[in-house]
Design a protein around this motif. Structure first.
Motif, PDB file in Angstrom:
ATOM      1  N   GLY A  48     115.836   8.165  62.827  1.00 57.70           N
ATOM      2  CA  GLY A  48     116.106   9.079  61.721  1.00 57.70           C
ATOM      3  C   GLY A  48     115.366  10.379  61.953  1.00 57.70           C
ATOM      4  N   THR A  49     115.537  11.328  61.046  1.00 48.87           N
ATOM      5  CA  THR A  49     114.772  12.564  61.144  1.00 48.87           C
ATOM      6  C   THR A  49     113.320  12.284  60.781  1.00 48.87           C
ATOM      7  N   TYR A  50     112.451  13.225  61.138  1.00 48.57           N
ATOM      8  CA  TYR A  50     111.033  13.065  60.815  1.00 48.57           C
ATOM      9  C   TYR A  50     110.834  12.875  59.319  1.00 48.57           C
ATOM     10  N   MET A  51     111.549  13.651  58.521  1.00 42.74           N
ATOM     11  CA  MET A  51     111.415  13.547  57.065  1.00 42.74           C
ATOM     12  C   MET A  51     111.899  12.187  56.564  1.00 42.74           C
ATOM     13  N   GLU A  52     112.942  11.647  57.199  1.00 46.96           N
ATOM     14  CA  GLU A  52     113.476  10.344  56.773  1.00 46.96           C
ATOM     15  C   GLU A  52     112.489   9.221  57.066  1.00 46.96           C
ATOM     16  N   VAL A  53     111.954   9.158  58.295  1.00 48.95           N
ATOM     17  CA  VAL A  53     111.100   8.024  58.665  1.00 48.95           C
ATOM     18  C   VAL A  53     109.713   8.101  58.055  1.00 48.95           C
ATOM     19  N   THR A  54     109.333   9.277  57.522  1.00 52.33           N
ATOM     20  CA  THR A  54     108.030   9.391  56.851  1.00 52.33           C
ATOM     21  C   THR A  54     108.151   9.273  55.333  1.00 52.33           C
ATOM     22  N   ALA A  55     109.361   9.109  54.827  1.00 51.48           N
ATOM     23  CA  ALA A  55     109.547   8.919  53.376  1.00 51.48           C
ATOM     24  C   ALA A  55     109.082   7.529  52.974  1.00 51.48           C
ATOM     25  N   LYS A  56     108.330   7.447  51.863  1.00 52.35           N
ATOM     26  CA  LYS A  56     107.800   6.159  51.413  1.00 52.35           C
ATOM     27  C   LYS A  56     108.908   5.145  51.175  1.00 52.35           C
ATOM     28  N   SER A  57     110.038   5.599  50.686  1.00 51.53           N
ATOM     29  CA  SER A  57     111.161   4.693  50.420  1.00 51.53           C
ATOM     30  C   SER A  57     111.704   4.068  51.697  1.00 51.53           C
ATOM     31  N   PHE A  58     111.441   4.714  52.854  1.00 47.06           N
ATOM     32  CA  PHE A  58     111.929   4.216  54.146  1.00 47.06           C
ATOM     33  C   PHE A  58     111.078   3.051  54.638  1.00 47.06           C
ATOM     34  N   TYR A  59     109.764   3.116  54.411  1.00 42.22           N
ATOM     35  CA  TYR A  59     108.880   2.122  55.026  1.00 42.22           C
ATOM     36  C   TYR A  59     108.174   1.187  54.052  1.00 42.22           C
ATOM     37  N   GLU A  60     108.290   1.397  52.729  1.00 45.76           N
ATOM     38  CA  GLU A  60     107.440   0.663  51.795  1.00 45.76           C
ATOM     39  C   GLU A  60     107.679  -0.850  51.787  1.00 45.76           C
ATOM     40  N   ASN A  61     108.882  -1.295  52.148  1.00 42.70           N
ATOM     41  CA  ASN A  61     109.165  -2.735  52.162  1.00 42.70           C
ATOM     42  C   ASN A  61     109.197  -3.307  53.584  1.00 42.70           C
ATOM     43  N   THR A  62     108.565  -2.622  54.512  1.00 35.43           N
ATOM     44  CA  THR A  62     108.502  -3.091  55.901  1.00 35.43           C
ATOM     45  C   THR A  62     107.048  -3.316  56.298  1.00 35.43           C
ATOM     46  N   ASN A  63     106.845  -4.012  57.422  1.00 36.97           N
ATOM     47  CA  ASN A  63     105.500  -4.197  57.954  1.00 36.97           C
ATOM     48  C   ASN A  63     105.157  -2.987  58.818  1.00 36.97           C
ATOM     49  N   LYS A  64     104.318  -2.109  58.320  1.00 36.37           N
ATOM     50  CA  LYS A  64     103.969  -0.881  59.053  1.00 36.37           C
ATOM     51  C   LYS A  64     103.136  -1.176  60.296  1.00 36.37           C
ATOM     52  N   GLU A  65     102.610  -2.419  60.406  1.00 39.71           N
ATOM     53  CA  GLU A  65     101.813  -2.800  61.570  1.00 39.71           C
ATOM     54  C   GLU A  65     102.684  -3.228  62.750  1.00 39.71           C
TER      55      GLU A  65
END
Length: 378
Positions: A272-289
């Motif tokens: 995705g774009t930088y803005m898309e992948v850094t949006a909280k809605s993009f990663y909040e339900n994933t394992n960021k680790e």
């Protein structure tokens, strides 16, 4: 008789310079939990125990701990060496281990180690054939014509005194024709390491190692169990598992099922774009680790993109761009072409890409001679 089929632990492996030792320790504990719940009589490890022929001390320590815990559970353990292992190092002390129910394939000398176990239906004979090359088998059977990996495995198997009235299992580590490879495996140019699955027809089950994706070849009972962890982004879509076998009477089909393995950290691809992948809605339900390959679709490069992204995703392994500019750049053919092209064709492709021209006849003759010298050891 219940048997668990494992392979390609690759203990000590680094993926994109990230050590996987913590993830491997975790997944081995998960495997032990499955063993405790399944209560098998046998655990097979079909090669590539380690990732290097001289593994680091932490890798040896982790595998030693795993073996110790298996031995405490009084399960029979059958281990062969893969192409990443040193047979001599892996089999050191194997005659002592035999007394603890841990059997390791020795250096191939024309004989294949046999371990026979019994249940209410009679004997189940396990044959431990480590990774072999044609040169290994020629040394033991100089009178045989051995020109390929298929010839080598065929001759090795033909010299087993096989009782076909009993149940027979082969544990081996080879590339069987038709298997689907992954980028994390060693690929032999031109498919020179292919083994025809027909050589295994007399066995009730063939426990294969070497290929990282779980799959059957020709029939359900010639099978790769795959790796317990993902070791490249070409495996991102794979579901890793433990293969569980149940042997009944000789006339009955082997029952085969899988138990899913959930890693400490997954290996995933996102884009995705930088803005898309850094949006909280993009990663909040994933394992960021998780270990990540991030593809940015911005037309302009983001300054210090990987540094900024690691504040959210600390375990980024790879970052690249997919935009108009990158789509027009020359790229070397993917590794999947390696299996279908000869060494000379691969070098010609590389030379043309690098020099914008063809190799001349003198260069070609030199390459042919060099390739023959390199490959004659096979």
């Amino acid at each position: 008789m219940k048997v668990i089929h494992l392979s390609d632990l690759h203990i000590g492996k680094r993926v994109n310079e990230f050590s996987m030792i913590e993830d491997q320790e975790y997944i081995l504990e998960e495997i032990l939990k499955i063993i405790d719940s399944e209560n098998p009589e046998v655990v097979m490890i079909a090669g590539d125990v380690y990732d290097k022929s001289v593994p680091p001390a932490e890798a040896v320590g982790l595998f030693d701990d795993f073996l110790f815990k298996l031995a405490k559970r009084e399960v029979t353990v059958l281990i062969i060496a893969g192409n990443h292992d040193s047979v001599a190092r892996l089999s050191f002390g194997s005659r002592i281990f035999d007394n603890s129910g841990v059997y390791i394939s020795p250096i191939y000398d024309g004989n294949i180690k046999e371990v026979s176990l019994s249940d209410e239906y009679g004997s189940v004979n396990f044959y431990l054939l480590p990774f072999i090359k044609p040169v290994n088998v020629r040394q033991c059977f100089p009178e045989e014509e051995i020109n390929s990996y298929t010839d080598a495995v065929r001759v090795a198997i033909e010299n087993i005194d096989l009782n076909e009235d009993e149940r027979n299992v082969l544990i081996t580590h080879q590339f069987v024709t038709g298997a689907v490879r992954s980028d994390s495996e060693e690929v032999s140019v031109g498919g020179s390491d292919n083994v025809d699955g027909e050589v295994f027809k007399k066995f009730d089950y063939v426990a294969l190692g070497h290929i990282h994706k779980p799959q059957k070849i020709m029939r359900d009972t010639i099978r790769y169990c795959g790796t317990p962890l993902k070791y490249s982004f070409s495996e991102a879509s794979h579901q890793k598992s433990v293969t569980i076998l149940e042997f009944g009477d000789k006339k009955e089909e082997v029952k085969i099922r899988m138990r899913e393995l959930i890693p400490l950290r997954d290996l995933r691809e996102i884009r995705g774009t930088y803005m898309e992948v850094t949006a909280k809605s993009f990663y909040e339900n994933t394992n960021k680790e998780d270990y990540l390959h991030i593809t940015l679709t911005d037309e302009e490069n983001i300054v210090d993109a990987i540094g900024k992204l690691r504040t959210i995703y600390p375990n980024i392994m790879r970052i690249d761009y997919d935009n108009e500019r990158t789509r027009t750049e020359n790229k070397i053919d993917r590794a999947s072409d390696v299996e279908t092209k000869s060494p000379l064709e691969l070098f010609e492709d590389f030379y043309k890409l690098q020099n914008n021209g063809e190799i001349n006849s003198e260069q070609e003759n030199y390459l042919v001679e060099l390739i023959e010298k390199v490959w004659e050891g096979k």
